[in-house]
Design a protein around this motif. Structure first.
Motif, PDB file in Angstrom:
ATOM      1  N   UNK A 198       3.587  -3.345  -6.570  1.00 41.26           N
ATOM      2  CA  UNK A 198       4.046  -4.458  -7.411  1.00 41.26           C
ATOM      3  C   UNK A 198       2.980  -5.538  -7.526  1.00 41.26           C
ATOM      4  N   UNK A 199       2.164  -5.689  -6.471  1.00 42.26           N
ATOM      5  CA  UNK A 199       1.079  -6.684  -6.502  1.00 42.26           C
ATOM      6  C   UNK A 199      -0.217  -6.098  -7.066  1.00 42.26           C
ATOM      7  N   UNK A 200      -0.135  -4.801  -7.452  1.00 40.93           N
ATOM      8  CA  UNK A 200      -1.301  -4.108  -7.999  1.00 40.93           C
ATOM      9  C   UNK A 200      -2.486  -4.152  -7.018  1.00 40.93           C
ATOM     10  N   UNK A 201      -2.195  -3.959  -5.734  1.00 39.92           N
ATOM     11  CA  UNK A 201      -3.226  -4.058  -4.695  1.00 39.92           C
ATOM     12  C   UNK A 201      -3.426  -2.746  -3.944  1.00 39.92           C
ATOM     13  N   UNK A 202      -2.887  -1.652  -4.477  1.00 39.24           N
ATOM     14  CA  UNK A 202      -3.024  -0.391  -3.756  1.00 39.24           C
ATOM     15  C   UNK A 202      -4.496   0.055  -3.635  1.00 39.24           C
ATOM     16  N   UNK A 203      -5.304  -0.017  -4.707  1.00 42.04           N
ATOM     17  CA  UNK A 203      -6.724   0.330  -4.532  1.00 42.04           C
ATOM     18  C   UNK A 203      -7.415  -0.527  -3.473  1.00 42.04           C
ATOM     19  N   UNK A 204      -7.082  -1.825  -3.463  1.00 38.98           N
ATOM     20  CA  UNK A 204      -7.655  -2.723  -2.465  1.00 38.98           C
ATOM     21  C   UNK A 204      -7.222  -2.323  -1.062  1.00 38.98           C
ATOM     22  N   UNK A 205      -5.961  -1.931  -0.903  1.00 36.58           N
ATOM     23  CA  UNK A 205      -5.449  -1.507   0.399  1.00 36.58           C
ATOM     24  C   UNK A 205      -6.181  -0.267   0.897  1.00 36.58           C
ATOM     25  N   UNK A 206      -6.415   0.691  -0.003  1.00 35.77           N
ATOM     26  CA  UNK A 206      -7.132   1.912   0.380  1.00 35.77           C
ATOM     27  C   UNK A 206      -8.555   1.564   0.819  1.00 35.77           C
ATOM     28  N   UNK A 207      -9.231   0.719   0.064  1.00 35.42           N
ATOM     29  CA  UNK A 207     -10.602   0.335   0.405  1.00 35.42           C
ATOM     30  C   UNK A 207     -10.659  -0.361   1.757  1.00 35.42           C
ATOM     31  N   UNK A 208      -9.676  -1.227   2.043  1.00 36.68           N
ATOM     32  CA  UNK A 208      -9.651  -1.938   3.316  1.00 36.68           C
ATOM     33  C   UNK A 208      -9.449  -0.971   4.489  1.00 36.68           C
ATOM     34  N   UNK A 263      -6.040   8.391   7.514  1.00 39.54           N
ATOM     35  CA  UNK A 263      -4.796   9.017   7.010  1.00 39.54           C
ATOM     36  C   UNK A 263      -4.064   8.069   6.074  1.00 39.54           C
ATOM     37  N   UNK A 264      -4.061   6.775   6.443  1.00 32.06           N
ATOM     38  CA  UNK A 264      -3.419   5.786   5.571  1.00 32.06           C
ATOM     39  C   UNK A 264      -4.134   5.696   4.229  1.00 32.06           C
ATOM     40  N   UNK A 265      -5.478   5.695   4.267  1.00 30.16           N
ATOM     41  CA  UNK A 265      -6.247   5.638   3.023  1.00 30.16           C
ATOM     42  C   UNK A 265      -5.978   6.878   2.175  1.00 30.16           C
ATOM     43  N   UNK A 266      -5.928   8.033   2.805  1.00 28.48           N
ATOM     44  CA  UNK A 266      -5.655   9.277   2.073  1.00 28.48           C
ATOM     45  C   UNK A 266      -4.257   9.268   1.472  1.00 28.48           C
ATOM     46  N   UNK A 267      -3.329   8.731   2.229  1.00 25.90           N
ATOM     47  CA  UNK A 267      -1.947   8.620   1.745  1.00 25.90           C
ATOM     48  C   UNK A 267      -1.888   7.704   0.522  1.00 25.90           C
ATOM     49  N   UNK A 268      -2.579   6.562   0.576  1.00 23.19           N
ATOM     50  CA  UNK A 268      -2.548   5.629  -0.543  1.00 23.19           C
ATOM     51  C   UNK A 268      -3.238   6.179  -1.775  1.00 23.19           C
ATOM     52  N   UNK A 269      -4.298   6.999  -1.588  1.00 23.37           N
ATOM     53  CA  UNK A 269      -5.021   7.581  -2.726  1.00 23.37           C
ATOM     54  C   UNK A 269      -4.128   8.474  -3.578  1.00 23.37           C
ATOM     55  N   UNK A 321      -8.866   7.427  -8.484  1.00 25.36           N
ATOM     56  CA  UNK A 321      -9.553   6.652  -7.434  1.00 25.36           C
ATOM     57  C   UNK A 321     -10.822   7.396  -7.041  1.00 25.36           C
ATOM     58  N   UNK A 322     -11.996   6.745  -7.107  1.00 23.60           N
ATOM     59  CA  UNK A 322     -13.256   7.458  -6.775  1.00 23.60           C
ATOM     60  C   UNK A 322     -13.248   7.908  -5.315  1.00 23.60           C
ATOM     61  N   UNK A 323     -13.444   9.194  -5.072  1.00 22.11           N
ATOM     62  CA  UNK A 323     -13.322   9.705  -3.703  1.00 22.11           C
ATOM     63  C   UNK A 323     -14.589   9.526  -2.859  1.00 22.11           C
ATOM     64  N   UNK A 324     -15.702   9.095  -3.473  1.00 24.79           N
ATOM     65  CA  UNK A 324     -16.976   9.086  -2.758  1.00 24.79           C
ATOM     66  C   UNK A 324     -16.929   8.245  -1.480  1.00 24.79           C
ATOM     67  N   UNK A 325     -16.349   7.036  -1.554  1.00 24.00           N
ATOM     68  CA  UNK A 325     -16.347   6.159  -0.382  1.00 24.00           C
ATOM     69  C   UNK A 325     -15.574   6.791   0.768  1.00 24.00           C
ATOM     70  N   UNK A 384     -17.476   8.060   4.176  1.00 26.56           N
ATOM     71  CA  UNK A 384     -17.083   7.432   5.438  1.00 26.56           C
ATOM     72  C   UNK A 384     -16.653   8.477   6.455  1.00 26.56           C
ATOM     73  N   UNK A 385     -15.895   9.483   6.005  1.00 24.20           N
ATOM     74  CA  UNK A 385     -15.484  10.558   6.917  1.00 24.20           C
ATOM     75  C   UNK A 385     -16.702  11.276   7.495  1.00 24.20           C
ATOM     76  N   UNK A 386     -17.648  11.568   6.633  1.00 24.54           N
ATOM     77  CA  UNK A 386     -18.858  12.256   7.106  1.00 24.54           C
ATOM     78  C   UNK A 386     -19.633  11.377   8.083  1.00 24.54           C
TER      79      UNK A 386
END
Length: 838
Positions: free
Chosen positions: A371-381, A400-406, A412-416, A420-422
């Motif tokens: 609702x706050x349109x902050x899901x991409x920001x949440x994944x990045x954080x 896991x949380x980032x993957x869940x939000x994606x 959503x660009x998967x590169x980051x 990071x996983x690597x």
């Protein structure tokens, strides 16, 4: 996870600090030994060097130099047999610098292998070193020294040593209470304290400095500390006052007053990129204080004497039993884990946990974020926070949380996430205590993967380095090839195995891997005294240009020559041949070339242009009389100036040609000698140049000069063919425009070349009148052509009609023009018609 923030300590209202356990040290080191040792720890999770004191009071007892990994694993140790050391330090390439009292600096590898030594000048040798500091700038690793005469000597780059003697400090009778190295505007300078005064030393001057916001009553300066990036400066006074500001000394950040008046054993900056609050860590015997822009600092009570190592994003703290990392909590981590946080990242982490528990709250948390349109920001954080964590379980929870939000975001660009996983997997591997490189994510990014691989190779950890290259899919040239080459260079140093075994093992492992240079490995083997191994390794080197220089260096010149010839590269062959020429005596050199026809041929070509005397010796040795004759002929025309010398050289050539049974060449050379003598005599008599003209040119020039008798004498003496002589004479007479002589000559006897050449030569010199005289004397077969040449188409037509030759008629007809030659054309056409009727 519920007690995740239990070890967070607030500094002011916004910043939090924590200590992470890196390792339980595996070294067997007593606390008093660490306290009494000279200690130097390299940044970026680097090794730790200890120069331990002597055991016992025996005069023969020696200190010991030990180098450990960050986890306390001993990498190497040696007895210290040199002058007493004053300071240890590490270069950017992880070489250990040992600064001694006499001003000499010994450089050791990470395995205590001596590499080189350099001195800081005679002044330091005479006055000895009192204090020393190792520092890092954009120019490289530097060394600053304070001598017993209270003078400072500076070298900004130990790899390109240029010593700077800093200006004398007026009135300095004893060492300053503290001093440090600063970098301002790409210039390295010194800041030192004498009581309450601060002095700045640059290349030429010594000036007093007043710090902004500094109270004169704060007391004398006892300690200084420059930040990891040399941007910030902190000072501690005897009243417990700490001043913190910019290293350019024009801006104060904040200050702090602590209860302790005694100077700390160490004072270092504890900050990170994009830090909310920069802080300074001060260590006493059993206390660690973190001071910043807050009325109260953070106190950590220490169980043992500890040593502080400043890093890019915090401070490493190691003792005889533990190794910890003190750092500021990053903003993304604070947002997610702070108690009662409603930040998007925190809500996403809770949503993922609820999803795993199959709770409907997962949907509520997600809905609130979306609702706050902050899901991409949440994944990045969540991804960013995971990168800062050292604990694998916390990393996994955040990822896991980032993957869940994606899953709930379109495109959503998967590169980051993938990168990071690597990166975290690589960091987890090198943090293992057996490897002992406790890099943080920020340090890893600053260091780069290439440098990390270099450091793994430096520690001879080849398997893990190769695994990382394969995992990150680095190019072979950038990764595996370079590592295998280093492995091979290390392999050749293992002298317990035979040359055949080592060469075979290296070839089996390396094969034809791109980017591998067997010549570099062979060079390493040669430097280790294993010449035969080097030769065996060079057999695998496909590039002859790499083989040959090393073979020459190893004094295997004959083999180098064979390899150069096999390559087909003439420049390479010349290189070896000239090297052999300088290396061997003349006889051995020639005998070596005799066995290599290609090299001998090329050397002869070289000698023809550069060393004629050597060429003569080569021909003499081979009894090559034909080439010797050629040599003397060439020498006569290029080296001899006097006629006697030239004739003598040609006579030598005659002798050689006869020995070679080449009678034609011998006779021709004898004729040339005869001609030379005649030319020389005529030149003296006529005072005109005749020397070095050919026989034909000499005759031609004599006719031009009206010396007909001498020309005819040459004609008879050298038996010039009649036809050739007639051609020469009519050409010369026509050029001189002596038409009377030409006519007289034409009537002297029957021309062996006919009279058509007379017509042609006259027309060549534009004399139609003379040409017509000779056109009547040409043979019937050439008459039409002669008349056409002189422009008499009428007579040409008559001759063609008389011969009844249709081709000749057509030739004349083609030369006719409609306006001027219509009568001639009609005559020819009538003749042709009559021939057709018959």
């Amino acid at each position: 996870m519920h007690c995740y923030t239990a070890d967070w300590n607030p500094l002011g209202e916004e910043a939090y600090y924590r200590k992470l356990d890196l390792y339980s040290m595996v070294w067997d080191l007593r606390e008093e030994v660490l306290r009494e040792s000279l200690v130097a720890a390299a940044p970026y999770g680097g090794p730790i060097a200890l120069l331990k004191p002597t055991k016992g009071k025996s005069p023969s007892a020696r200190p010991e130099l030990h180098i450990y990994s960050a986890s306390g694993v001993c990498l190497a140790s040696i007895l210290w047999k040199n002058c007493p050391a004053v300071q240890l330090g590490w270069t950017a390439s992880e070489d250990l610098l040992c600064i001694q009292e006499d001003g000499s600096v010994l450089v050791y590898s990470i395995f205590c292998e001596f590499k080189r030594c350099f001195r800081m000048g005679n002044e330091v040798l005479q006055n000895h070193v009192v204090e020393a500091k190792v520092f890092h700038t954009e120019y490289g690793t530097g060394v600053a020294i304070l001598t017993g005469a209270n003078r400072f000597i500076l070298a900004t780059n130990v790899d390109d040593l240029k010593l700077r003697r800093m200006p004398e400090v007026p009135g300095l009778q004893k060492p300053p209470s503290c001093w440090t190295v600063l970098c301002q505007d790409r210039v390295t300078i010194l800041l030192l304290a004498i009581g309450q005064d601060l002095l700045l030393l640059d290349n030429t001057t010594c000036s007093t400095v007043t710090l902004p916001g500094m109270n004169p009553l704060t007391g004398s300066y006892l300690r200084m500390a420059v930040s990891f990036n040399y941007r910030y400066l902190a000072l501690f006074t005897d009243t417990g006052y700490v001043w913190m500001g910019m290293s350019h000394l024009k801006e104060k950040l904040y200050d702090f007053t602590c209860n302790l008046r005694t100077p700390p054993k160490q004072m270092v900056w504890c900050t990170r990129p994009r830090s909310k609050q920069r802080a300074v860590a001060l260590a006493w015997d059993r206390l660690l204080l973190v001071a910043g822009n807050a009325p109260k600092g953070i106190e950590y009570h220490l169980d043992e004497d500890s040593y502080l190592v400043p890093e890019l994003d915090g401070v490493r703290i190691f003792s005889s039993s533990t190794h910890e990392f003190l750092h500021e909590i990053p903003e993304s981590t604070q947002e997610i884990f702070k108690i009662a946080s409603m930040a998007p990242g925190a809500l996403l982490l809770e949503a993922q946990k609820a999803y795993e528990k199959e709770s409907q709250k997962a949907d509520e948390y997600l809905r609130e974020i979306k609702e706050q349109d902050l899901l991409p920001e949440a994944v990045r954080k969540c991804i960013e926070a995971a990168s800062y964590e050292h604990d694998p379980e916390t990393q996994k929870a955040l990822l896991r949380a980032a993957s869940f939000g994606k899953c709930f975001i379109d495109k959503f660009p998967p590169e980051s996430f993938v990168d990071t996983c690597r990166d975290l997997r690589v960091l987890s591997a090198i943090r293992d205590y057996q490897i002992g490189i406790p890099l943080s994510y920020a340090q890893y990014k600053q260091l780069t993967i290439e440098v990390l691989l270099d450091r793994l190779v430096l520690r001879r950890l080849y398997p893990i380095a190769i695994k990382i290259c394969e995992y990150l899919r680095l190019s072979e040239f950038q990764g595996i090839s370079r590592i295998l080459a280093h492995w091979a260079c290390y392999k050749v140093q293992q002298k317990e195995k035979s040359d055949e075994e080592v060469a075979y093992a290296i070839n089996q492992k390396l094969g034809d891997t791109p980017g591998i240079s067997y010549s570099e490995i062979a060079a390493q083997a040669y430097e280790c005294g294993r010449t035969e191994l080097a030769i065996k390794l060079l057999e695998y080197e496909p590039r002859s240009g790499k083989q040959v220089p090393l073979l020459l260096k190893m004094k295997r010149s004959t083999l180098a020559l064979s390899k150069a010839i096999e390559s087909g590269d003439t420049d390479l062959v010349y290189t070896v041949v000239l090297h052999l020429k300088n290396e061997l005596n003349r006889g051995s050199f020639f005998m070596t070339l005799q066995n290599q026809p290609v090299a001998l041929s090329l050397y002869r070509q070289f000698c023809k242009h550069q060393e004629l005397d050597t060429l003569k010796d080569l021909y003499n040795q081979d009894d090559d009389h034909q080439e010797l004759g050629n040599f003397f002929v060439r020498s006569s025309y290029t080296n001899e100036q006097r006629i006697e010398g030239r004739v003598a050289s040609l006579m030598n050539a005659v002798d050689e040609y006869y020995k070679a049974k080449n009678e034609f060449a011998a006779k021709a050379t004898e004729d040339q000698v005869k001609l030379l003598r005649i030319q020389h005599r005529m030149q003296k008599e006529e005072d005109k140049p005749y020397l070095d003209y050919s026989l034909h040119d000499t005759v031609y020039k004599l006719i031009l000069d009206k010396n007909h008798k001498k020309a005819e004498q040459l004609y008879r003496d050298f038996k010039i063919p009649d036809k050739r002589f007639w051609w020469l004479k009519i050409s010369a007479l026509a050029e001189r425009e002596d038409w009377d002589e030409l006519e007289k000559f034409s009537k002297s006897k029957k021309s062996p070349i006919g009279y058509m050449p007379f017509v042609e030569i006259c027309m060549k010199h534009h004399n139609r009148h003379e040409a017509k005289k000779y056109s009547l004397r040409v043979t019937p077969e050439q008459r039409v052509k002669a008349f056409i040449l002189v422009g008499d188409l009428g007579q040409a037509a008559d001759a063609a009609i008389e011969h009844k030759n249709e081709n000749e008629m057509n030739l004349v007809l083609s030369k006719c023009t409609a306006i001027t030659d219509s009568s001639v054309a009609n005559k020819i056409n009538c003749a042709k018609a009559q021939i057709l009727k018959k």
